[in-house]
Enzyme design. Structure first.
Site, short mmCIF file in Angstrom:
data_model
loop_
_atom_site.label_atom_id
_atom_site.label_comp_id
_atom_site.label_asym_id
_atom_site.label_seq_id
_atom_site.Cartn_x
_atom_site.Cartn_y
_atom_site.Cartn_z
N GLU A 1 0.68 -1.38 -0.13
CA GLU A 1 -0.36 -0.27 -0.02
C GLU A 1 0.56 1.40 0.23
OE1 GLU A 1 -3.21 2.03 2.84
OE2 GLU A 1 -2.12 0.09 3.55
N HIS A 2 1.65 1.22 0.92
CA HIS A 2 2.61 2.26 0.80
C HIS A 2 4.19 1.87 0.70
CE1 HIS A 2 -0.38 3.44 4.15
NE2 HIS A 2 -0.94 4.75 3.55
#
Length: 436
Positions: A320-321
């Site tokens: 996600e990050h």
């Protein structure tokens, strides 16, 4: 590829709860559809423990500003301005056009905003005030006409003042003091004066996620969201204490939040592993225990030989990050392919992206970054196409369309096409009724 796990995730055996959540949500959605607003109010009283007003109008949201500290109001205005500017730039990148594909054959693209959006703002352990800005601002910039926001009320308080102020600042038409499945259902059905949602967006717990999953198709959704995660790519230039805190900071989201470190430096990895316990000790409870459990059960520390191996590993995890704390940032920006949002350099920070930098923080989890990006202004827009045909394009267009139709066994399609070019005469047995 030489990859060594210096620490491997060790997830505990989790009791089967997914089927129970699925069944619970299905029952709740059915009851709400049958009983309407009265059932929603009943769930609000029993589950949210709230018997106050459910609808908060814009003027009441604005009044919440007086209950928000000036420093926080300033921070929210700063974040909102960045988020709005980024969404405006995104919208400008998607344009309408008309093109003449061949003489007389015109086609084009039109961009149409959705009519109504439902934005869920979590309010459990943490008060996710930034989520209000991320979803509502983006919908407003896209041109959505009717925006409803929902957030769980707190006992004796209702929706916290900071969240109400953020909702007002971002441009919500109304707020509903509802959480969980009942909130998702109310926005879907258009209860309590809300516009019947075309799309549901925003993070939430497993019941919110399951409700969105069951309603997908009837309404659009931003994505199927799982636990938040981060992967840090670091070389020998990275600062071990900064890396340790970046991992721990993400782990405090929840005990099931994965955090991963991929590095070419064995010394850096060793330093990070040594520093992480001290970072935990500096956190208050319950953050400390949550982060410790996430680190024990969900953290990987991976040693690679080359930066290309690190990049391959990062793309496989599809986080996600994705935070790069390594030399030659231009190379990394060009090379990396699978992530929700990319943070380049030690000066960047996932916290910036989560709260105030501008790009949206509603991002794909569970490796969904392999095939999709995060919430953007484009999610609230329909990109549709149109066609227009002049006589000089007809001969070739009719011939190709009819030929393909007959190959597919679709004679009606072929006849329909040929009527446009005057190439087809109705069969003798077909009589056309005469009027009069």
């Amino acid at each position: 590829m030489a990859v060594t796990y210096l620490k491997k995730a060790d997830p505990a055996v989790v009791a089967a709860g997914q089927a129970e959540a699925r069944d619970t949500v299905e029952i709740m959605l059915t009851r709400i559809r049958q009983g309407g607003e009265a059932v929603v109010c009943d769930y609000a009283q029993r589950l949210d423990r709230w018997d106050g007003a459910l609808v908060v109008e814009r003027d009441e949201m604005a009044e919440a500003a007086a209950r928000v500290a000036p420093e926080l109001r300033d921070a929210l205005r700063y974040a909102h301005d960045n988020i709005r500017r980024f969404a405006e730039a995104q919208k400008a990148s998607l344009t309408e056009f008309e093109t003449e594909l061949r003489p007389g054959l015109f086609a084009g693209q039109k961009v149409i905003p959705l009519q109504a959006a439902g934005c869920y703002v979590p309010g459990g352990r943490y008060s996710h005030v930034a989520s209000a800005l991320m979803s509502i601002t983006t919908a407003r910039v896209a041109g959505v006409a009717d925006i409803t926001a929902c957030s769980p009320p707190r006992l004796g308080e209702g929706i916290p003042a900071a969240i109400l102020y953020a909702m007002w600042l971002a441009g919500a038409d109304r707020a509903l003091a509802l959480g969980g499945v009942q909130a998702i259902a109310a926005m879907t059905e258009g209860y309590f004066g809300a516009g019947k949602a075309d799309i549901l967006v925003g993070p939430g717990n497993q019941y919110v996620a399951e409700a969105k999953r069951q309603l997908f198709g009837e309404v659009g959704i931003d994505m199927f969201a799982g636990p938040t995660d981060v992967l840090i790519v670091a070389d020998e230039t990275a600062d071990a204490e900064t890396v340790a805190w970046d991992l721990v900071g993400q782990a405090e989201h929840g005990a099931n939040s994965p955090v991963w470190l991929v590095t070419t430096s064995k010394a850096l990895a060793a330093d990070v592993l040594n520093l992480v316990p001290a970072c935990f000790a500096a956190l208050p409870e319950p953050n400390r225990s949550v982060a410790q459990q996430a680190w024990k059960e969900r953290a990987d520390v991976i040693l690679c030989d080359t930066r290309e191996e690190m990049a391959i590993c990062a793309d496989r995890y599809a986080p996600e990050h994705l935070h790069v704390q390594a030399a030659d940032l231009a190379w990394w920006r060009e090379r990396l392919q699978s992530y929700g949002s990319l943070f380049l350099g030690a000066e960047a920070c996932v916290t910036f992206g989560d709260k105030a930098a501008g790009p949206n923080h509603v991002l794909p989890t569970d490796q969904a970054a392999r095939y999709t990006g995060g919430l953007s202004v484009h999610k609230f827009l329909k990109t549709v196409t149109w066609q227009r045909v002049k006589a000089d394009a007809l001969p070739d267009l009719v011939r190709a369309s009819a030929t393909i139709s007959r190959q597919e066994g679709m004679e009606g399609h072929a006849i329909s096409a040929e009527r446009r070019g005057g190439l087809h005469c109705p069969a003798p047995h077909l009589k056309v009724a005469q009027s009069g």
